[in-house]
Design a protein around this motif. Structure first.
Motif, PDB file in Angstrom:
ATOM      1  N   PRO A 149       0.837  -1.202   0.000  1.00 17.18           N
ATOM      2  CA  PRO A 149       0.000   0.000   0.000  1.00 17.18           C
ATOM      3  C   PRO A 149       0.877   1.259   0.000  1.00 17.18           C
ATOM      4  O   PRO A 149       1.983   1.252   0.557  1.00 17.18           O
ATOM      5  CB  PRO A 149      -0.787  -0.122   1.311  1.00 17.18           C
ATOM      6  N   VAL A 150       0.380   2.307  -0.606  1.00 17.98           N
ATOM      7  CA  VAL A 150       1.170   3.539  -0.724  1.00 17.98           C
ATOM      8  C   VAL A 150       1.510   4.079   0.671  1.00 17.98           C
ATOM      9  O   VAL A 150       0.643   4.214   1.535  1.00 17.98           O
ATOM     10  CB  VAL A 150       0.388   4.599  -1.532  1.00 17.98           C
ATOM     11  N   GLY A 151       2.776   4.379   0.868  1.00 12.06           N
ATOM     12  CA  GLY A 151       3.249   4.931   2.128  1.00 12.06           C
ATOM     13  C   GLY A 151       3.834   3.916   3.081  1.00 12.06           C
ATOM     14  O   GLY A 151       4.426   4.290   4.101  1.00 12.06           O
ATOM     15  N   THR A 152       3.705   2.615   2.781  1.00 14.54           N
ATOM     16  CA  THR A 152       4.156   1.578   3.712  1.00 14.54           C
ATOM     17  C   THR A 152       5.670   1.589   3.894  1.00 14.54           C
ATOM     18  O   THR A 152       6.175   1.409   5.009  1.00 14.54           O
ATOM     19  CB  THR A 152       3.698   0.195   3.218  1.00 14.54           C
ATOM     20  N   THR A 153       6.410   1.794   2.819  1.00  8.85           N
ATOM     21  CA  THR A 153       7.868   1.771   2.921  1.00  8.85           C
ATOM     22  C   THR A 153       8.363   2.830   3.892  1.00  8.85           C
ATOM     23  O   THR A 153       9.163   2.546   4.788  1.00  8.85           O
ATOM     24  CB  THR A 153       8.507   1.985   1.539  1.00  8.85           C
ATOM     25  N   ARG A 154       7.853   4.040   3.746  1.00  3.22           N
ATOM     26  CA  ARG A 154       8.327   5.142   4.590  1.00  3.22           C
ATOM     27  C   ARG A 154       7.762   5.059   6.013  1.00  3.22           C
ATOM     28  O   ARG A 154       8.495   5.218   6.992  1.00  3.22           O
ATOM     29  CB  ARG A 154       7.935   6.480   3.960  1.00  3.22           C
ATOM     30  N   ARG A 155       6.452   4.815   6.131  1.00  9.19           N
ATOM     31  CA  ARG A 155       5.795   4.928   7.432  1.00  9.19           C
ATOM     32  C   ARG A 155       5.942   3.691   8.309  1.00  9.19           C
ATOM     33  O   ARG A 155       5.981   3.800   9.532  1.00  9.19           O
ATOM     34  CB  ARG A 155       4.305   5.225   7.241  1.00  9.19           C
ATOM     35  N   GLU A 156       6.003   2.505   7.675  1.00  9.45           N
ATOM     36  CA  GLU A 156       5.966   1.270   8.447  1.00  9.45           C
ATOM     37  C   GLU A 156       7.284   0.493   8.448  1.00  9.45           C
ATOM     38  O   GLU A 156       7.682  -0.057   9.472  1.00  9.45           O
ATOM     39  CB  GLU A 156       4.849   0.364   7.900  1.00  9.45           C
ATOM     40  N   LEU A 157       7.939   0.444   7.300  1.00 11.16           N
ATOM     41  CA  LEU A 157       9.110  -0.416   7.181  1.00 11.16           C
ATOM     42  C   LEU A 157      10.405   0.281   7.589  1.00 11.16           C
ATOM     43  O   LEU A 157      11.220  -0.288   8.329  1.00 11.16           O
ATOM     44  CB  LEU A 157       9.213  -0.957   5.757  1.00 11.16           C
ATOM     45  N   ALA A 158      10.609   1.508   7.125  1.00 11.62           N
ATOM     46  CA  ALA A 158      11.825   2.225   7.499  1.00 11.62           C
ATOM     47  C   ALA A 158      11.969   2.365   9.012  1.00 11.62           C
ATOM     48  O   ALA A 158      13.063   2.153   9.555  1.00 11.62           O
ATOM     49  CB  ALA A 158      11.863   3.592   6.806  1.00 11.62           C
ATOM     50  N   PRO A 159      10.901   2.706   9.757  1.00 10.98           N
ATOM     51  CA  PRO A 159      11.049   2.784  11.214  1.00 10.98           C
ATOM     52  C   PRO A 159      11.444   1.462  11.857  1.00 10.98           C
ATOM     53  O   PRO A 159      12.162   1.448  12.861  1.00 10.98           O
ATOM     54  CB  PRO A 159       9.655   3.231  11.682  1.00 10.98           C
ATOM     55  N   ARG A 160      11.003   0.346  11.287  1.00 13.49           N
ATOM     56  CA  ARG A 160      11.393  -0.945  11.855  1.00 13.49           C
ATOM     57  C   ARG A 160      12.880  -1.215  11.619  1.00 13.49           C
ATOM     58  O   ARG A 160      13.531  -1.882  12.431  1.00 13.49           O
ATOM     59  CB  ARG A 160      10.525  -2.052  11.262  1.00 13.49           C
ATOM     60  N   LEU A 161      13.415  -0.718  10.535  1.00 17.81           N
ATOM     61  CA  LEU A 161      14.846  -0.855  10.301  1.00 17.81           C
ATOM     62  C   LEU A 161      15.654   0.070  11.215  1.00 17.81           C
ATOM     63  O   LEU A 161      16.830  -0.183  11.479  1.00 17.81           O
ATOM     64  CB  LEU A 161      15.169  -0.554   8.835  1.00 17.81           C
ATOM     65  N   GLU A 162      15.022   1.130  11.697  1.00 20.59           N
ATOM     66  CA  GLU A 162      15.687   2.045  12.615  1.00 20.59           C
ATOM     67  C   GLU A 162      15.633   1.577  14.070  1.00 20.59           C
ATOM     68  O   GLU A 162      16.245   2.200  14.944  1.00 20.59           O
ATOM     69  CB  GLU A 162      15.043   3.437  12.548  1.00 20.59           C
ATOM     70  N   ALA A 163      14.910   0.487  14.318  1.00 19.21           N
ATOM     71  CA  ALA A 163      14.606   0.095  15.693  1.00 19.21           C
ATOM     72  C   ALA A 163      15.837  -0.222  16.532  1.00 19.21           C
ATOM     73  O   ALA A 163      15.793  -0.141  17.762  1.00 19.21           O
ATOM     74  CB  ALA A 163      13.663  -1.111  15.690  1.00 19.21           C
ATOM     75  N   THR A 164      16.941  -0.571  15.892  1.00 21.38           N
ATOM     76  CA  THR A 164      18.155  -0.906  16.657  1.00 21.38           C
ATOM     77  C   THR A 164      19.055   0.305  16.858  1.00 21.38           C
ATOM     78  O   THR A 164      20.192   0.157  17.317  1.00 21.38           O
ATOM     79  CB  THR A 164      18.934  -2.029  15.942  1.00 21.38           C
ATOM     80  N   GLY A 165      18.557   1.479  16.515  1.00 20.80           N
ATOM     81  CA  GLY A 165      19.301   2.696  16.798  1.00 20.80           C
ATOM     82  C   GLY A 165      19.977   3.341  15.613  1.00 20.80           C
ATOM     83  O   GLY A 165      20.532   4.439  15.738  1.00 20.80           O
ATOM     84  N   LYS A 166      19.935   2.708  14.456  1.00 25.19           N
ATOM     85  CA  LYS A 166      20.541   3.301  13.263  1.00 25.19           C
ATOM     86  C   LYS A 166      19.575   4.310  12.654  1.00 25.19           C
ATOM     87  O   LYS A 166      18.357   4.153  12.753  1.00 25.19           O
ATOM     88  CB  LYS A 166      20.913   2.217  12.263  1.00 25.19           C
ATOM     89  N   LYS A 167      20.123   5.323  11.994  1.00 23.96           N
ATOM     90  CA  LYS A 167      19.306   6.425  11.484  1.00 23.96           C
ATOM     91  C   LYS A 167      19.142   6.317   9.973  1.00 23.96           C
ATOM     92  O   LYS A 167      20.120   6.213   9.234  1.00 23.96           O
ATOM     93  CB  LYS A 167      19.926   7.768  11.856  1.00 23.96           C
TER      94      LYS A 167
END
Length: 421
Positions: free
Chosen positions: A124-142
């Motif tokens: 769905p539109v917006g999933t990469t930015r809103r849902e997936l990128a934050p999960r990749l940031e979860a370990t502290g990387k920006k």
């Protein structure tokens, strides 16, 4: 370069093997341990995927492709991570992202500075930015500093994935311009074909949904034309061929709905309340109703279906590919059964257990039925004596030359095509 491909299924495996065949070191990642073991022995789990067996043997023997259940470890050794985890719909018709979320969270543990992450699964539109990128940031990387994220939808047909990887332009869009440029450069290096870099991940996400919705709506139009043709005793295939002789008309083929991973799923991603969705919803409504429509036509011709023996042939969602996701054969089974018919199923690509998993009673015999419905016209069905199978044959995909059926003594009924007198 080193590449990790997360999700080694019908898309991920041929994608990973093809990249490895270009000389890159590829790590396949999957939670299915038995699948991982098979692939590492160069056993091809998708025998109907053209060319995959030979490529897989080559890259496993060369050592350029290894598969593991340790996703984080594989990601830690890679400069690029591709996510090819399948996304389906849940009971409410919304995108079911749980497996992709889990994959992203696991991959996040292994991210290294500068890693490029590309999501290859339609979203769905917006999933990469809103849902997936934050999960990749979860370990502290920006995001945008320690790693980069882009979206690039698969544009592939099961059964010919390797061919399609370079057949069409690759569409990419980053969550920022640098990510988009890096993703475009990666695909140019790996596949060497044309790359269309869009302005954002959202633009790339919407481009893929546009493809799916267009096809679904086009088929819905074809199905409505077929129903109009039935009212007037017209052969819709003749009508569509005439319309398509004009270069701006590209009407598809009518049939008993739409199956598979893609077309019946992706329009629903537009129907999640994030923009107007009246047309995608209408297309789904029309196509979902087609199994019932075709069964009603057969019921009228036979004077009722109670007690009639019905054989549904070709249970996969399309010919010669052993995939049953969202197959309309199941919808046909439901419609015939609710009208009292006794339904059997046959598919040369499936085991008896696979046939039963779809709800059918398997049959080895293809003779003595009151009605045969050819849902997926597999190559192995060519040359059958249709008249000995059933006196009435329903061509659920308008795949036949009707004379082939009629010459064996059976009546023919297509979708939007007059029945044999």
């Amino acid at each position: 370069m080193n590449v990790a491909v997360v999700g080694i299924g019908r898309i991920g495996l041929p994608l990973a093997a093809t990249i490895a065949s270009k000389g890159h070191q590829v790590f396949g990642c999957d939670i299915n341990a038995s699948l991982v073991e098979r692939i590492n022995r160069a056993e091809n789990p998708i025998p109907d995927e053209a060319g995959l067996g030979a490529v897989l043997k080559q890259v496993v023997a060369d050592g350029t492709f290894r598969v593991t259940t340790e996703t984080a470890s594989a990601v830690a050794k890679s400069q690029v991570v591709l996510f090819a985890v399948r996304v389906d719909i849940d009971a409410e018709g919304r995108a079911d992202l749980q497996y992709l979320f889990s994959a992203a969270e696991e991959a996040a543990k292994g991210l290294q500075p500068g890693t490029l992450c590309i999501f290859d699964t339609t979203l769905p539109v917006g999933t990469t930015r809103r849902e997936l990128a934050p999960r990749l940031e979860a370990t502290g990387k920006k995001l945008g500093v320690d790693f980069h994220v882009a979206f690039s939808p698969e544009r592939l047909l099961m059964g010919r994935v390797i061919e399609d990887l370079t057949k069409y332009p690759k569409v990419v869009g980053g969550v920022d311009p640098e990510a988009g440029e890096k993703a475009a450069a990666f695909y140019r290096e790996v596949f060497g074909g044309e790359v269309l870099q869009l302005a954002s991940a959202e633009a790339a996400e919407l481009s893929k949904l546009a493809e799916g919705a267009y096809r679904d709506l086009n088929i819905a139009l074809a199905n409505e034309l077929a129903m109009i043709a039935d009212v007037h005793g017209i052969d819709v295939t003749e009508v569509i061929a005439a319309a398509n002789s004009q270069p701006y008309s590209h009407i598809h083929v009518p049939g008993t709905g739409v199956g598979g991973h893609c077309i019946p799923v992706y329009p629903r991603f537009l129907m999640q309340g994030e923009g107007p969705s009246a047309l995608p919803a209408l297309g789904r409504q029309v196509n979902d109703a087609m199994p019932g429509y075709v069964v009603r036509r057969a019921e009228e011709l036979l004077g009722g279906l109670a007690g009639k023996r019905v054989l549904i042939m070709g249970l996969t969602f399309r010919p010669d590919v052993a995939v049953t996701f969202h197959t309309n054969a199941v919808d046909l089974l439901r419609e015939f059964s609710t009208r009292g018919a006794v339904v059997s199923g046959h598919d040369p690509l499936l085991t008896d257990a696979g046939v039963r998993e779809l709800g059918f009673e398997p049959t080895a015999s293809m003779a003595g039925f009151d009605l045969a419905v050819v849902h997926s016209n597999h190559r192995s069905y060519a040359g059958l004596a249709w008249g000995s199978i059933a006196p009435l044959v329903v061509d659920a995909r308008n795949a036949f030359d009707r004379r082939v059926v009629e010459d064996t003594g059976a009546r023919y009924l297509g979708v939007g095509r007059p029945v044999t007198n």
